[in-house]
Design a protein around this motif. Structure first.
Motif, short mmCIF file in Angstrom:
data_model
loop_
_atom_site.label_atom_id
_atom_site.label_comp_id
_atom_site.label_asym_id
_atom_site.label_seq_id
_atom_site.Cartn_x
_atom_site.Cartn_y
_atom_site.Cartn_z
N LEU A 60 0.83 -1.21 0.00
CA LEU A 60 0.00 0.00 0.00
C LEU A 60 0.86 1.25 0.00
O LEU A 60 0.61 2.20 -0.75
CB LEU A 60 -0.93 -0.01 1.22
CG LEU A 60 -2.02 -1.09 1.22
CD1 LEU A 60 -2.76 -1.09 2.55
CD2 LEU A 60 -2.99 -0.87 0.06
N GLY A 61 1.90 1.25 0.84
CA GLY A 61 2.75 2.43 0.94
C GLY A 61 3.56 2.67 -0.32
O GLY A 61 3.60 3.80 -0.85
N LEU A 62 4.20 1.63 -0.84
CA LEU A 62 5.05 1.80 -2.01
C LEU A 62 4.24 2.00 -3.29
O LEU A 62 4.68 2.68 -4.21
CB LEU A 62 5.98 0.59 -2.14
CG LEU A 62 7.02 0.49 -1.02
CD1 LEU A 62 7.79 -0.82 -1.12
CD2 LEU A 62 7.99 1.67 -1.07
N SER A 63 3.04 1.41 -3.33
CA SER A 63 2.18 1.64 -4.49
C SER A 63 1.72 3.10 -4.54
O SER A 63 1.61 3.70 -5.61
CB SER A 63 0.96 0.71 -4.45
OG SER A 63 1.35 -0.62 -4.61
N ALA A 64 1.47 3.67 -3.36
CA ALA A 64 1.09 5.08 -3.30
C ALA A 64 2.24 5.96 -3.80
O ALA A 64 2.01 6.95 -4.51
CB ALA A 64 0.72 5.46 -1.87
N ALA A 70 7.03 7.91 -10.51
CA ALA A 70 7.84 6.75 -10.86
C ALA A 70 9.29 6.97 -10.43
O ALA A 70 9.99 6.04 -10.02
CB ALA A 70 7.78 6.50 -12.36
N LEU A 71 9.75 8.23 -10.51
CA LEU A 71 11.11 8.55 -10.09
C LEU A 71 11.29 8.30 -8.60
O LEU A 71 12.30 7.73 -8.17
CB LEU A 71 11.42 10.02 -10.41
CG LEU A 71 12.78 10.54 -9.92
CD1 LEU A 71 13.90 9.74 -10.57
CD2 LEU A 71 12.92 12.04 -10.23
N ALA A 72 10.28 8.70 -7.81
CA ALA A 72 10.35 8.49 -6.37
C ALA A 72 10.41 7.00 -6.05
O ALA A 72 11.14 6.57 -5.15
CB ALA A 72 9.15 9.13 -5.69
N PHE A 73 9.64 6.21 -6.79
CA PHE A 73 9.66 4.76 -6.58
C PHE A 73 11.04 4.19 -6.88
O PHE A 73 11.56 3.34 -6.17
CB PHE A 73 8.61 4.08 -7.44
CG PHE A 73 8.54 2.58 -7.26
CD1 PHE A 73 7.86 2.03 -6.18
CD2 PHE A 73 9.16 1.73 -8.15
CE1 PHE A 73 7.81 0.66 -6.01
CE2 PHE A 73 9.11 0.36 -7.99
CZ PHE A 73 8.42 -0.17 -6.91
N ASN A 74 11.66 4.66 -7.98
CA ASN A 74 12.99 4.18 -8.33
C ASN A 74 14.02 4.59 -7.28
O ASN A 74 14.97 3.85 -7.02
CB ASN A 74 13.40 4.72 -9.70
CG ASN A 74 12.69 4.01 -10.84
OD1 ASN A 74 12.37 2.84 -10.73
ND2 ASN A 74 12.42 4.73 -11.92
N VAL A 76 13.33 4.92 -4.07
CA VAL A 76 13.10 4.01 -2.96
C VAL A 76 13.69 2.64 -3.28
O VAL A 76 14.31 1.99 -2.43
CB VAL A 76 11.58 3.87 -2.67
CG1 VAL A 76 11.32 2.75 -1.67
CG2 VAL A 76 11.02 5.20 -2.14
N LYS A 77 13.51 2.19 -4.51
CA LYS A 77 14.02 0.89 -4.93
C LYS A 77 15.54 0.85 -4.85
O LYS A 77 16.14 -0.12 -4.37
CB LYS A 77 13.56 0.58 -6.35
CG LYS A 77 13.87 -0.82 -6.83
CD LYS A 77 13.20 -1.11 -8.17
CE LYS A 77 13.46 -2.52 -8.63
NZ LYS A 77 12.76 -2.85 -9.89
N THR A 78 16.18 1.92 -5.32
CA THR A 78 17.64 1.99 -5.27
C THR A 78 18.13 2.05 -3.83
O THR A 78 19.12 1.40 -3.47
CB THR A 78 18.14 3.22 -6.04
OG1 THR A 78 17.69 3.16 -7.39
CG2 THR A 78 19.66 3.29 -6.02
N ALA A 79 17.43 2.83 -3.01
CA ALA A 79 17.79 2.90 -1.59
C ALA A 79 17.65 1.53 -0.94
O ALA A 79 18.48 1.13 -0.10
CB ALA A 79 16.91 3.92 -0.88
N GLY A 80 16.62 0.80 -1.34
CA GLY A 80 16.43 -0.55 -0.80
C GLY A 80 17.55 -1.48 -1.21
O GLY A 80 18.04 -2.29 -0.40
N ALA A 81 17.99 -1.36 -2.47
CA ALA A 81 19.10 -2.19 -2.94
C ALA A 81 20.37 -1.88 -2.15
O ALA A 81 21.12 -2.78 -1.76
CB ALA A 81 19.33 -1.96 -4.43
#
Length: 208
Positions: A60-64, A70-74, A76-81
């Protein structure tokens, strides 16, 4: 939604994580030895339920975030990696240790289930792990990110429930093998570290 290679990779990583005796696995083992198979299985189902709650919350949080940008999601994804690489490096170089199981009060299967759910849901490290782990397998161009999160969460929780249930059923016959648990834990950091760093590096190269 998912290609076969992504699903196989995800399942392989998840199973690899399950095979390392982490806190949840040790809790299931302890409950099984103390209260029997039913209590052990109930504990495992509680852990799986807690994991499902974490994955749905992350979904729910990441889908929001994805809907917003899309940039913000990327990001977050990079930070997660990067976080997974950090966890992997820290685990790989950490000194091995054997953690003694803490004594737990006798409980019913129902109590064991809800205690395990609570312990898993209220563990902030678990929440952070899912926020870092799940996005690595999400591809917005492949369809609804929320649906992808839900599928990954169901797979993770389903595998967790099956694994811990089988562990509880087999714990008595395999009791002698548990003596080698401390030996396996010597390699725990190296195995987890390799898995996390490998996943993080794979994603980093994919994004270049």
């Amino acid at each position: 939604m998912f290609d076969l290679a992504s699903i196989v990779t995800y399942v392989a990583v998840v199973i690899g994580l399950f095979l390392i005796p982490g806190p949840a696995v040790l809790l299931v083992i302890t409950r099984t030895l103390q209260g029997g198979r039913k209590v052990g299985i109930a504990t495992g189902l509680g852990v799986a339920t807690g994991d499902l709650i974490h994955t749905l919350s992350a979904a729910l949080g990441l889908s929001a975030i994805l809907m917003t940008s899309a940039l913000a999601f990327n990001v977050v994804k990079t930070a997660g990696a990067c976080y997974l690489i950090y966890l992997g490096a820290r685990a790989f170089f950490a000194r091995s240790s054997t953690t003694a199981r803490m004594p737990l009060a006798d409980v019913t299967s129902r109590q064991a289930f809800f205690q395990a759910v609570g312990a898993e849901v209220l563990n902030p490290k678990t929440a952070i792990f899912f926020l870092a782990f799940l996005p690595q397998f999400i591809h917005p161009e492949s369809g609804s990110s929320l649906s992808q999160f839900a599928v990954l969460g169901l797979i993770f929780s389903g595998l967790s429930a099956v694994y811990t249930s089988l562990l509880s059923i087999a714990i008595r016959p395999l009791s002698q093998c548990l003596k080698g648990l401390s030996r396996l834990r010597r390699w725990e950091g190296k195995i987890i570290g390799t898995l996390f760093v490998g996943l993080g590096v794979k994603v980093a190269f994919q994004q270049q």
